[in-house]
Design an enzyme around this catalytic site. Structure first.
Site, PDB file in Angstrom:
ATOM      1  N   HIS A   1      80.186 -46.793  84.867  1.00 17.24           N
ATOM      2  CA  HIS A   1      81.488 -46.291  85.326  1.00 17.24           C
ATOM      3  C   HIS A   1      82.576 -47.367  85.296  1.00 17.24           C
ATOM      4  O   HIS A   1      83.751 -47.047  85.498  1.00 17.24           O
ATOM      5  CB  HIS A   1      81.378 -45.738  86.753  1.00 17.24           C
ATOM      6  CG  HIS A   1      80.554 -44.495  86.861  1.00 17.24           C
ATOM      7  ND1 HIS A   1      80.808 -43.365  86.125  1.00 17.24           N
ATOM      8  CD2 HIS A   1      79.464 -44.208  87.634  1.00 17.24           C
ATOM      9  CE1 HIS A   1      79.920 -42.429  86.427  1.00 17.24           C
ATOM     10  NE2 HIS A   1      79.086 -42.923  87.323  1.00 17.24           N
TER      11      HIS A   1
ATOM     12  N   ASP B   1      72.327 -40.710  81.994  1.00 18.93           N
ATOM     13  CA  ASP B   1      72.519 -40.654  83.434  1.00 18.93           C
ATOM     14  C   ASP B   1      73.100 -39.280  83.778  1.00 18.93           C
ATOM     15  O   ASP B   1      73.722 -38.629  82.930  1.00 18.93           O
ATOM     16  CB  ASP B   1      73.497 -41.770  83.830  1.00 18.93           C
ATOM     17  CG  ASP B   1      73.718 -41.912  85.325  1.00 18.93           C
ATOM     18  OD1 ASP B   1      73.118 -42.819  85.916  1.00 18.93           O
ATOM     19  OD2 ASP B   1      74.514 -41.127  85.887  1.00 18.93           O
TER      20      ASP B   1
ATOM     21  N   HIS C   1      75.651 -38.643  85.534  1.00 16.34           N
ATOM     22  CA  HIS C   1      77.106 -38.702  85.499  1.00 16.34           C
ATOM     23  C   HIS C   1      77.597 -39.337  84.199  1.00 16.34           C
ATOM     24  O   HIS C   1      76.956 -40.236  83.657  1.00 16.34           O
ATOM     25  CB  HIS C   1      77.629 -39.513  86.688  1.00 16.34           C
ATOM     26  CG  HIS C   1      77.168 -39.003  88.011  1.00 16.34           C
ATOM     27  ND1 HIS C   1      76.067 -39.522  88.663  1.00 16.34           N
ATOM     28  CD2 HIS C   1      77.641 -37.998  88.783  1.00 16.34           C
ATOM     29  CE1 HIS C   1      75.891 -38.867  89.806  1.00 16.34           C
ATOM     30  NE2 HIS C   1      76.830 -37.943  89.897  1.00 16.34           N
TER      31      HIS C   1
ATOM     32  N   ASP D   1      69.016 -40.375  88.149  1.00 22.00           N
ATOM     33  CA  ASP D   1      69.621 -39.365  89.016  1.00 22.00           C
ATOM     34  C   ASP D   1      69.609 -37.980  88.373  1.00 22.00           C
ATOM     35  O   ASP D   1      70.131 -37.019  88.948  1.00 22.00           O
ATOM     36  CB  ASP D   1      71.045 -39.757  89.420  1.00 22.00           C
ATOM     37  CG  ASP D   1      71.903 -40.241  88.272  1.00 22.00           C
ATOM     38  OD1 ASP D   1      71.412 -40.264  87.129  1.00 22.00           O
ATOM     39  OD2 ASP D   1      73.070 -40.595  88.523  1.00 22.00           O
TER      40      ASP D   1
END
Length: 334
Positions: A154, A190, A192, A279
């Site tokens: 991120h 991932d 996200h 995740d």
């Protein structure tokens, strides 16, 4: 498989984060790394390759900010971890500001990533772990794993957020480019979207970025990762986003990964960086896919079958009790 981690990566330990409108315990806790280490049988300490590979990706002013933010927060008379609370509207003119409150907003994009007095140290050694794994692969290893904590995807060239401060996947990919690999690919699996990685390589045609992630119409980070985002300029066509609905299970995820791997092969990549987030796991407390522990070995076997030298960097995964087993499952697939 060689694995890399430095104990200083445990020093970043914020107390709280802002999540869904309230304060809660910080999810990206040091125990994430500890449970992974226990499951994979430990890891080598990385060498210190300095700041140059980090500065090849990140803005120098941003790095200077990361090093000093916590101290400046304390000097302003603030207690606890440094957290932003004011962000500029998109398109607002750039300003040279000095107050720590303004700088926290300038260099971050969310309120869920506090900075502590040890954040820079942990992030620095997370990047060194990624660089060590990259060098191992450049030296001939088929695959290597960097237990990157804090994670990285991120983080943009000049911003942090999403628990990420230095973009370890981008640093690894750039290091491979600087070592002479002309075409490098990043596969982000991932839950996200890796908005920072996408931003860093958005206008470049030498690094291909493919991401499988929750549809940003429903999930963080919302403003990046939609299917029509394909890059610009020389980078047009070098970004592939494959958003998936909440509830996605292994068959749909595996099919999307196969699509990404075909695109990576068509790109002609000579080295692959995998941003791996656990995740996607069915029991993850902040995510909504339904991947199970044995599934990670299948995903890894498919990636390994692509036949590319592969650097695996750890990203998310917050079901701490299952995290070690999930990572061990992925590594077993190689």
């Amino acid at each position: 498989m060689r694995k890399f981690f430095d104990p200083r990566q445990l020093l970043h330990a914020p107390a709280r984060e802002l999540h869904n409108g309230g304060f809660t315990d910080y999810a990206e806790k040091p125990s994430r790394a500890e449970t992974i280490l226990a499951a994979i049988g430990g890891a080598e300490a990385p060498e210190d390759r300095g700041e140059a590979p980090i500065l090849a990706v990140h803005d120098p002013d941003y790095i200077a900010f990361l090093k000093t933010a916590a101290a400046r927060w304390a000097d302003a008379g603030r207690s606890g971890d440094a957290m932003g609370y004011v962000w500029p509207v998109v398109g607002r003119r750039p300003l040279r500001l000095d107050r720590i409150d303004a700088l926290l907003g300038q260099y971050s994009f969310d309120g869920g990533t506090p900075l502590t007095a040890r954040t820079w140290e942990s992030a620095y050694w997370s990047a060194q772990s990624a660089l060590a794994a990259t060098q191992a692969v450049l030296d001939g290893e088929r695959a290597a794993f960097a237990l990157c904590r804090p994670p990285g995807h991120h983080a943009g060239a000049d911003y942090y957020g999403g628990y990420c401060h230095l973009n370890v996947a981008a640093i690894a990919a750039q290091a491979a480019r600087d070592a002479g690999r002309p075409r490098v690919a990043i596969l982000d699996i991932d839950y996200h979207h890796g908005n920072g990685t996408q931003d860093i390589f958005w206008t470049r045609g030498d690094v291909f970025y493919a991401s499988l992630h929750a549809d940003p119409a429903t999930d963080y980070p919302f403003y990046w990762g939609h299917a029509d985002e394909v890059g610009e300029g020389e980078g047009r066509g070098a970004t592939l986003n494959l958003p998936l609905p909440q509830g996605t299970m292994i068959d749909a995820f595996r099919a999307a990964q196969a699509q990404a791997l075909r695109a990576i092969a068509d790109f002609g990549a000579e080295l692959l960086v995998v941003s791996f987030g656990a995740d996607t796991y069915i029991g993850d407390p902040i995510s909504a896919f339904r991947i199970e522990t044995p599934d990670y070995a299948l995903l890894a076997a498919d990636i390994a079958a692509a036949g590319l030298p592969t650097v695996i960097v750890m990203e998310g995964g917050y079901a701490v009790e299952a995290l070690g087993e999930n990572v061990a499952s992925l590594l077993s697939g190689f």
